[in-house]
Design a protein around this motif. Structure first.
Motif, PDB file in Angstrom:
ATOM      1  N   ILE A 102     -53.827 -57.589  70.064  1.00 35.39           N
ATOM      2  CA  ILE A 102     -54.117 -56.146  70.125  1.00 35.39           C
ATOM      3  C   ILE A 102     -55.504 -55.926  69.523  1.00 35.39           C
ATOM      4  N   PRO A 103     -56.561 -56.336  70.204  1.00 37.22           N
ATOM      5  CA  PRO A 103     -57.898 -56.310  69.602  1.00 37.22           C
ATOM      6  C   PRO A 103     -58.395 -54.922  69.209  1.00 37.22           C
ATOM      7  N   ASP A 104     -57.851 -53.860  69.801  1.00 35.36           N
ATOM      8  CA  ASP A 104     -58.322 -52.520  69.455  1.00 35.36           C
ATOM      9  C   ASP A 104     -57.425 -51.825  68.420  1.00 35.36           C
ATOM     10  N   LEU A 105     -56.457 -52.534  67.868  1.00 34.94           N
ATOM     11  CA  LEU A 105     -55.591 -51.973  66.832  1.00 34.94           C
ATOM     12  C   LEU A 105     -56.411 -51.696  65.577  1.00 34.94           C
ATOM     13  N   GLN A 106     -56.233 -50.528  65.003  1.00 35.23           N
ATOM     14  CA  GLN A 106     -56.854 -50.214  63.719  1.00 35.23           C
ATOM     15  C   GLN A 106     -55.878 -50.602  62.621  1.00 35.23           C
ATOM     16  N   LEU A 107     -56.410 -51.081  61.519  1.00 34.38           N
ATOM     17  CA  LEU A 107     -55.560 -51.580  60.448  1.00 34.38           C
ATOM     18  C   LEU A 107     -55.918 -50.914  59.128  1.00 34.38           C
ATOM     19  N   PHE A 108     -54.894 -50.445  58.432  1.00 31.08           N
ATOM     20  CA  PHE A 108     -55.029 -49.823  57.121  1.00 31.08           C
ATOM     21  C   PHE A 108     -54.182 -50.662  56.176  1.00 31.08           C
ATOM     22  N   SER A 109     -54.781 -51.121  55.100  1.00 31.30           N
ATOM     23  CA  SER A 109     -54.094 -52.086  54.256  1.00 31.30           C
ATOM     24  C   SER A 109     -54.165 -51.737  52.787  1.00 31.30           C
ATOM     25  N   HIS A 110     -53.118 -52.120  52.109  1.00 29.29           N
ATOM     26  CA  HIS A 110     -53.114 -52.102  50.647  1.00 29.29           C
ATOM     27  C   HIS A 110     -54.077 -53.186  50.190  1.00 29.29           C
ATOM     28  N   TRP A 111     -54.557 -53.128  48.950  1.00 27.78           N
ATOM     29  CA  TRP A 111     -55.589 -54.037  48.459  1.00 27.78           C
ATOM     30  C   TRP A 111     -55.160 -55.496  48.400  1.00 27.78           C
ATOM     31  N   GLY A 112     -53.878 -55.812  48.547  1.00 25.24           N
ATOM     32  CA  GLY A 112     -53.408 -57.188  48.411  1.00 25.24           C
ATOM     33  C   GLY A 112     -54.140 -58.203  49.264  1.00 25.24           C
ATOM     34  N   ILE A 113     -54.635 -57.812  50.424  1.00 27.83           N
ATOM     35  CA  ILE A 113     -55.328 -58.780  51.283  1.00 27.83           C
ATOM     36  C   ILE A 113     -56.689 -59.191  50.740  1.00 27.83           C
ATOM     37  N   THR A 114     -57.236 -58.406  49.820  1.00 32.18           N
ATOM     38  CA  THR A 114     -58.583 -58.713  49.342  1.00 32.18           C
ATOM     39  C   THR A 114     -58.602 -59.659  48.159  1.00 32.18           C
ATOM     40  N   GLY A 115     -57.447 -59.959  47.567  1.00 33.71           N
ATOM     41  CA  GLY A 115     -57.416 -60.804  46.377  1.00 33.71           C
ATOM     42  C   GLY A 115     -57.597 -62.274  46.706  1.00 33.71           C
ATOM     43  N   GLY A 116     -58.547 -62.909  46.092  1.00 31.10           N
ATOM     44  CA  GLY A 116     -58.796 -64.318  46.340  1.00 31.10           C
ATOM     45  C   GLY A 116     -59.661 -64.537  47.564  1.00 31.10           C
ATOM     46  N   GLU A 117     -59.830 -65.796  47.905  1.00 33.38           N
ATOM     47  CA  GLU A 117     -60.736 -66.152  49.002  1.00 33.38           C
ATOM     48  C   GLU A 117     -60.040 -66.352  50.342  1.00 33.38           C
ATOM     49  N   ALA A 118     -58.708 -66.419  50.371  1.00 36.68           N
ATOM     50  CA  ALA A 118     -57.991 -66.770  51.592  1.00 36.68           C
ATOM     51  C   ALA A 118     -58.314 -65.838  52.753  1.00 36.68           C
ATOM     52  N   PHE A 119     -58.278 -64.542  52.518  1.00 34.85           N
ATOM     53  CA  PHE A 119     -58.499 -63.600  53.608  1.00 34.85           C
ATOM     54  C   PHE A 119     -59.929 -63.689  54.118  1.00 34.85           C
TER      55      PHE A 119
END
Length: 175
Positions: A102-119
């Protein structure tokens, strides 16, 4: 951190108003945190006369196959946006799968994805930009750095010389 009673209405408002989303899916980590957020997010959606297009839970360990199944379910739900509650590793798998299907899907996220280098290491900047990923973060670095010489020095020390923006900075877990 942020109180989930405040984060849910904020994420829903961002999706509905900033994103112009009509059908909002919820993609949630299958933990107490994710289940509690289903209730607060659904309440926030109901306050706007909406219901989630899908509520899908994922386990704490997600590989490509599971992430692909999640993305297919979101695609079939008709969601034009999704709210994600994930950690960095699981979030990377899910975002990459969503981006493929779904390349045109917009995503709203809690900050958990930003922690560390994995994302940051597993989701390239083109994907992050194309999906218009917006993250609820309790510290606005750009705004805060402008008037804070200590934060300016910390950013300068953390930034590789070629970093063109704050988005290029790696985030330590919990920051």
């Amino acid at each position: 951190s942020v109180d989930d009673l405040q984060s849910a209405p904020f994420l829903v408002q961002e999706a509905a108003e900033t994103g112009g989303c009509k059908q909002i899916g919820l993609v949630l980590l299958d933990t107490g945190w994710g289940r509690a957020n289903e209730a607060t997010l659904t309440t926030a959606l109901l306050a706007r006369g909406k219901i989630p297009s899908i509520v899908i839970y994922f386990p704490t360990t997600v590989g490509k196959t599971v992430a692909g199944g999640i993305a297919e379910a979101v695609r079939h739900s008709g969601a034009d946006c999704a709210i994600l509650l994930a950690n960095a590793g699981n979030g990377a798998e899910i975002v990459n799968a969503l981006s493929e299907r779904i390349p045109d899907l917009q995503l709203f996220s809690h900050w958990g994805i930003t922690g560390g280098e994995a994302f940051a290491n597993r989701v390239d900047s083109d994907t992050r930009n194309r999906m218009k990923i917006r993250v609820l973060q309790t510290c606005g670095l750009k705004r805060e750095a402008e008037g804070n010489p200590v934060l300016q020095a910390a950013i300068a020390a953390a930034a590789p010389e070629e970093a063109a923006s704050l988005a290029a900075l790696p985030a330590s877990t919990g920051f």
